[in-house]
Design a protein around this motif. Structure first.
Motif, PDB file in Angstrom:
ATOM      1  N   PRO A 223    -132.741   2.355 -55.981  1.00 22.57           N
ATOM      2  CA  PRO A 223    -132.639   3.653 -56.670  1.00 22.57           C
ATOM      3  C   PRO A 223    -131.488   4.479 -56.116  1.00 22.57           C
ATOM      4  O   PRO A 223    -131.308   4.566 -54.898  1.00 22.57           O
ATOM      5  CB  PRO A 223    -133.997   4.307 -56.375  1.00 22.57           C
ATOM      6  CG  PRO A 223    -134.919   3.157 -56.098  1.00 22.57           C
ATOM      7  CD  PRO A 223    -134.083   2.113 -55.436  1.00 22.57           C
ATOM      8  N   LEU A 224    -130.733   5.083 -56.985  1.00 25.32           N
ATOM      9  CA  LEU A 224    -129.537   5.812 -56.569  1.00 25.32           C
ATOM     10  C   LEU A 224    -129.878   6.945 -55.615  1.00 25.32           C
ATOM     11  O   LEU A 224    -129.144   7.212 -54.660  1.00 25.32           O
ATOM     12  CB  LEU A 224    -128.799   6.354 -57.801  1.00 25.32           C
ATOM     13  CG  LEU A 224    -127.500   7.117 -57.540  1.00 25.32           C
ATOM     14  CD1 LEU A 224    -126.488   6.220 -56.846  1.00 25.32           C
ATOM     15  CD2 LEU A 224    -126.927   7.666 -58.840  1.00 25.32           C
ATOM     16  N   ALA A 225    -130.983   7.614 -55.841  1.00 22.26           N
ATOM     17  CA  ALA A 225    -131.369   8.744 -54.993  1.00 22.26           C
ATOM     18  C   ALA A 225    -131.718   8.310 -53.577  1.00 22.26           C
ATOM     19  O   ALA A 225    -131.718   9.125 -52.644  1.00 22.26           O
ATOM     20  CB  ALA A 225    -132.539   9.503 -55.608  1.00 22.26           C
ATOM     21  N   GLN A 226    -132.043   7.027 -53.382  1.00 21.94           N
ATOM     22  CA  GLN A 226    -132.445   6.532 -52.066  1.00 21.94           C
ATOM     23  C   GLN A 226    -131.308   5.859 -51.299  1.00 21.94           C
ATOM     24  O   GLN A 226    -131.518   5.347 -50.202  1.00 21.94           O
ATOM     25  CB  GLN A 226    -133.606   5.542 -52.218  1.00 21.94           C
ATOM     26  CG  GLN A 226    -134.854   6.149 -52.843  1.00 21.94           C
ATOM     27  CD  GLN A 226    -135.977   5.138 -52.989  1.00 21.94           C
ATOM     28  OE1 GLN A 226    -135.906   4.021 -52.468  1.00 21.94           O
ATOM     29  NE2 GLN A 226    -137.017   5.522 -53.725  1.00 21.94           N
ATOM     30  N   VAL A 227    -130.123   5.855 -51.870  1.00 17.38           N
ATOM     31  CA  VAL A 227    -128.978   5.256 -51.184  1.00 17.38           C
ATOM     32  C   VAL A 227    -128.609   6.122 -49.987  1.00 17.38           C
ATOM     33  O   VAL A 227    -128.455   7.344 -50.104  1.00 17.38           O
ATOM     34  CB  VAL A 227    -127.776   5.115 -52.136  1.00 17.38           C
ATOM     35  CG1 VAL A 227    -126.554   4.603 -51.383  1.00 17.38           C
ATOM     36  CG2 VAL A 227    -128.124   4.180 -53.281  1.00 17.38           C
ATOM     37  N   GLU A 228    -128.460   5.502 -48.825  1.00 20.09           N
ATOM     38  CA  GLU A 228    -128.142   6.223 -47.602  1.00 20.09           C
ATOM     39  C   GLU A 228    -126.626   6.304 -47.407  1.00 20.09           C
ATOM     40  O   GLU A 228    -125.915   5.335 -47.622  1.00 20.09           O
ATOM     41  CB  GLU A 228    -128.781   5.544 -46.392  1.00 20.09           C
ATOM     42  CG  GLU A 228    -130.305   5.523 -46.445  1.00 20.09           C
ATOM     43  CD  GLU A 228    -130.899   4.854 -45.218  1.00 20.09           C
ATOM     44  OE1 GLU A 228    -130.101   4.366 -44.370  1.00 20.09           O
ATOM     45  OE2 GLU A 228    -132.135   4.795 -45.105  1.00 20.09           O
ATOM     46  N   ILE A 229    -126.194   7.481 -46.989  1.00 28.10           N
ATOM     47  CA  ILE A 229    -124.780   7.700 -46.711  1.00 28.10           C
ATOM     48  C   ILE A 229    -124.612   7.906 -45.214  1.00 28.10           C
ATOM     49  O   ILE A 229    -125.237   8.789 -44.628  1.00 28.10           O
ATOM     50  CB  ILE A 229    -124.234   8.927 -47.473  1.00 28.10           C
ATOM     51  CG1 ILE A 229    -124.398   8.724 -48.981  1.00 28.10           C
ATOM     52  CG2 ILE A 229    -122.768   9.158 -47.133  1.00 28.10           C
ATOM     53  CD1 ILE A 229    -123.928   9.902 -49.795  1.00 28.10           C
ATOM     54  N   SER A 230    -123.781   7.102 -44.597  1.00 27.14           N
ATOM     55  CA  SER A 230    -123.553   7.222 -43.160  1.00 27.14           C
ATOM     56  C   SER A 230    -122.773   8.494 -42.850  1.00 27.14           C
ATOM     57  O   SER A 230    -121.966   8.967 -43.660  1.00 27.14           O
ATOM     58  CB  SER A 230    -122.787   5.995 -42.654  1.00 27.14           C
ATOM     59  OG  SER A 230    -122.392   6.175 -41.318  1.00 27.14           O
ATOM     60  N   GLU A 231    -123.018   9.064 -41.685  1.00 29.02           N
ATOM     61  CA  GLU A 231    -122.280  10.258 -41.260  1.00 29.02           C
ATOM     62  C   GLU A 231    -120.785   9.960 -41.108  1.00 29.02           C
ATOM     63  O   GLU A 231    -119.949  10.826 -41.294  1.00 29.02           O
ATOM     64  CB  GLU A 231    -122.840  10.786 -39.939  1.00 29.02           C
ATOM     65  CG  GLU A 231    -124.277  11.286 -40.044  1.00 29.02           C
ATOM     66  CD  GLU A 231    -124.773  11.833 -38.729  1.00 29.02           C
ATOM     67  OE1 GLU A 231    -123.993  11.821 -37.753  1.00 29.02           O
ATOM     68  OE2 GLU A 231    -125.936  12.265 -38.668  1.00 29.02           O
TER      69      GLU A 231
END
Length: 463
Positions: free
Chosen positions: A57-65
């Motif tokens: 799910p797009l909303a659950q994609v994690e973005i690294s700092e």
């Protein structure tokens, strides 16, 4: 044993045809098919680092700092937005000798100094040549590795075994993959090698930078699809006999395009230039006839350019028109407006226009400066103070509004200009200025009346 088959490959789009024909049926290019021998291998030696992926799910994609890495090269970071994004592929193009390899090696050194493991793959030079050039650019950090190889499969294996954070390939047209029998630089090799490196980059979340040659038309050599495969396209522009270089963004999936970075070529490499306007205007030349200054917008920044004109009586039957750095169609439109609306007869005079510094300007906001430079040279007019001209000229002589007028005026004031002529429709959007006097004008006749009033040049107007 591998079977051989003969195909005819289009050098414009890369499509294959079983027999030769005059025109490619895919891109409609004429005389672009070249005979090639292709091997049918039972088992491919292709390096395939891709892993099986699952839908998320797009909303659950994690973005690294730390999803992007800054280069600490101010102008390059300005063009990219916030440095290089992990998992991205950047293509840098430019003419031979313009500074692509210097910029890429300088970039490799800067990224290695930040702790990144950088692999510099050179298919055009030896390790010794790279070392000699790198010493001129500064201290070589230990995390900068170099590989001189033209075999793309070996390069990919090195990238994977070293677990490199950044890979720089110089250049994509000089490597070849053993799976294809075509020579390096052909459409199929360029497309295939680029696809393999892009696949490794995405799966490893690394950063890849490709150096590309350009054709005589100024386009990246190889298939057009190469420009669609990469995430960022940067062009290094400039004249060889000039010291400055422009780094222009033509495509950027992570930031807005048409940004430019300005560098100056020095012995230690490409040095970022913070104040661009100082490069393209000369204080001494502003006092001479035939000179006018305008403010243009490149990307998100404004800087001043100097337009010079020389108008002389022709010695031939037909007048000459030579334009350097100026759009010829816009220049002819301005000349027609001077003759029709202002009554100046220029058909019997040779005319030369030039943008100082070798810049190429295609912005309509420079129309007023072109007009005043021509009139200044034709009438031998010297401006008494530092004045700039901003505005687009319509076919009926009206002066039309231009975008981002506040940025342009602020740049004029910063550079010490005392007055600026702008379109009347832009007057309501003017910022508060302490030293710059803004003079709004509605059409060419209004402009000439204001010039007469401001600079005491009554001989310009013939009523």
């Amino acid at each position: 044993m591998a079977k051989l088959e003969t195909i005819f490959e289009c050098q414009e789009c890369g499509s294959s045809h079983p027999r030769w024909q005059g025109q490619c049926t895919q891109c409609q290019a004429w005389n672009s098919l070249v005979e090639m021998t292709q091997e049918k291998l039972k088992k491919s030696s292709t390096f395939n680092p891709t892993k099986k992926s699952k839908a998320t799910p797009l909303a659950q994609v994690e973005i690294s700092e730390h999803h992007s890495i800054k280069t600490d090269i101010s102008e390059l970071d300005h063009v990219l937005g916030n440095g290089f994004v992990k998992g991205s592929v950047t293509l840098i193009g430019g003419e031979p000798g313009i500074g692509k390899s210097t910029l890429s090696l300088q970039l490799a050194i800067q990224l290695a100094k930040t702790g990144q493991k950088v692999l510099y793959i050179t298919a055009e030079e030896s390790e010794t040549q790279i070392l000699l050039r790198s010493k001129r650019l500064g201290t070589v950090p230990p995390s900068l590795l170099v590989l001189a190889d033209t075999n793309m499969l070996n390069c990919l294996e090195q990238c994977n075994s070293l677990n490199a954070d950044v890979v720089i390939l110089d250049s994509i047209q000089t490597v070849s993959h053993p799976d294809l029998s075509a020579t390096s630089g052909s459409v199929s090799q360029v497309k295939y090698c680029a696809a393999q490196l892009i696949a490794w980059t995405k799966s490893s979340n690394a950063i890849s930078i490709l150096i590309g040659h350009i054709t005589k038309d100024g386009m990246i050599a190889g298939p057009k699809i190469l420009e669609h495969m990469v995430d960022v396209i940067l062009y290094v522009e400039g004249e060889r006999n000039q010291r400055y270089r422009l780094l222009r963004s033509y495509k950027n999936r992570y930031f807005h395009t048409d940004e430019i970075g300005i560098f100056q070529m020095e012995e230690c490499g490409l040095v970022p230039v913070d104040q661009a306007s100082e490069l393209f205007i000369e204080a001494s030349s502003l006092k001479n006839p035939g000179t006018a200054v305008s403010a243009i917008i490149e990307g998100s920044r404004a800087f001043l350019v100097e337009v010079q004109a020389l108008v002389v009586e022709t010695g031939y039957g037909m007048a000459k028109r030579n334009f350097l750095g100026v759009n010829a169609n816009r220049a002819n439109l301005v000349i027609a407006g001077i003759e029709k609306i202002l009554g100046k007869k220029l058909f019997s005079k040779d005319m030369f226009l030039n943008i100082i510094g070798g810049l190429k300007v295609d912005e309509p906001a420079c129309d007023l400066a072109i007009l005043m430079a021509i009139i200044s040279s034709n009438e031998d007019l010297r401006f008494k103070r530092r004045v700039a001209f901003i505005g687009e000229i319509g076919l009926s002589g009206e002066i039309r509004s231009v975008p981002l007028i506040a940025k342009r005026l602020n740049e004029c004031e910063k550079m010490g200009f005392e007055a600026c002529f702008i379109p009347k429709t832009n007057a309501k959007n003017c910022p508060e200025l302490k030293q710059l006097s803004v003079i709004p004008v509605s059409d060419l006749r209004d402009l000439m009346a204001s010039v007469v009033k401001e600079f005491q040049s009554e001989h310009l107007v013939q009523t």
